[in-house]
Scaffold this active site. Structure first.
Site: not given
Ligand code: GUN
Length: 295
Positions: A54, A98, A121
């Site tokens: 990311k 995350q 998110d």
């Molecule tokens: N863990 C797995 N997928 C995601 C996501 O799309 N966002 C976040 N913050 N954590 C994740």
């Protein structure tokens, strides 16, 4: 006949190009680059890899990336304090915590504390609630389901009145995906580990979204001919013939499904690249809202 292969790599590249243009426009008009803060707690290797990709994508698109990596035993109060400081930092447009978080941290409390206008998110309960309700719209839609919707649209799949079967009911994918498809006028069924007869549901599905996290669990013989398959799964299976000793497969058995489906996403190269592209799009949107001075 073999299915249309939905090229997530190419579609994600188009989304990213649009984001790069948007970032350039903000920079030109406001001398300001969008900023995404990532919060990683602990040492989970998969989470660390996701966060790194990311951050790298931010760099590629001209988005500032502000990384915070906290130790696995960081107290809940410290994580909350960090989120609070990011909430009030004008240089931060989006906050990504995350998941999963270490067990001693209450995920719900942390997600609730993210400023709604920075919830790129789309996991804040107000955003999820708006997604669930008729006539309401969230500020942000969770990235993986949003990416799946773009893939369906780009593949020309008709959603209105379609029978959509989602396999998996996670907060991150299955649940928001169901809400999005329902908003798009599909008739939605959510199947999960306790569903009595998955095959029976799949046999009438015009659209299948597989997000259960079990390697190649859905096989071609379970599908209705012509169905559109979106495979969210990314599973490692041992494979001594590869250099790494494993390969990545989806929740759908690709070869057998290819012969039955009307359209299908590959793994890798389907949903995966879309998740990050949509995160970049959400971050740009947060920055656009910030410069416009309104939520
Ligand atoms: N863990 C797995 N997928 C995601 C996501 O799309 N966002 C976040 N913050 N954590 C994740």
């Amino acid at each position: 006949m073999s299915a249309q292969i939905i090229d997530g790599k190419a579609i994600a590249a188009k989304v990213r190009d649009r984001v790069a243009d948007g970032v350039a426009s903000i920079k030109a008009a406001h001398n300001y680059s969008p900023g995404l803060a990532t919060v990683l707690v602990g040492e989970d290797p998969a989470s660390a890899t996701y966060v790194r990709s990311k951050q790298k994508m931010c760099e590629n698109l001209g988005i500032r990336s502000i990384g915070h990596h906290l130790a696995a035993d960081t107290p809940q109060a410290d994580v909350q304090a960090l989120v609070a400081s990011l909430n009030s930092d004008p240089e931060v447009n989006g906050i990504l915590v995350q998941l999963p978080l270490p067990k001693h941290i209450d995920e719900e409390t942390i997600l609730n504390s993210i400023d709604l206008t920075k919830d790129i998110d789309g996991f804040h309960p107000v955003n999820i609630g708006r997604l669930a309700m008729k006539g309401r719209n969230p500020l942000f839609i969770p990235c993986t389901p949003a990416g799946c919707m773009v893939l369906l649209e780009e593949a020309g799949v008709n959603l209105r009145g379609a029978e959509a079967v989602i396999v998996g009911r996670s907060n991150i994918v299955g649940l928001p995906m169901a809400m999005l498809l329902q908003k798009a006028d599909a008739t939605v069924t959510i199947c999960h580990s306790r569903t009595k007869d998955l095959r029976e549901h799949l046999q009438r599905a015009d659209i299948v979204v597989a997000a259960i996290g079990r390697a190649e669990m859905i096989t071609g013989d379970m599908l209705k001919p012509g169905t559109a398959v979106i495979d969210v799964g990314i599973n490692r299976v041992d494979d001594a013939t590869t250099k790494k000793g494993y390969r990545l497969v989806g929740d759908v058995h690709y070869e057998s499904a290819l012969a039955v489906a009307g359209a299908i996403t590959p793994v890798p190269g389907g949903v995966g690249p879309m998740t990050i592209a949509m995160l970049m799009q959400n971050t740009l949107r947060a920055a656009e809202m910030a410069v416009a001075g309104r939520p």
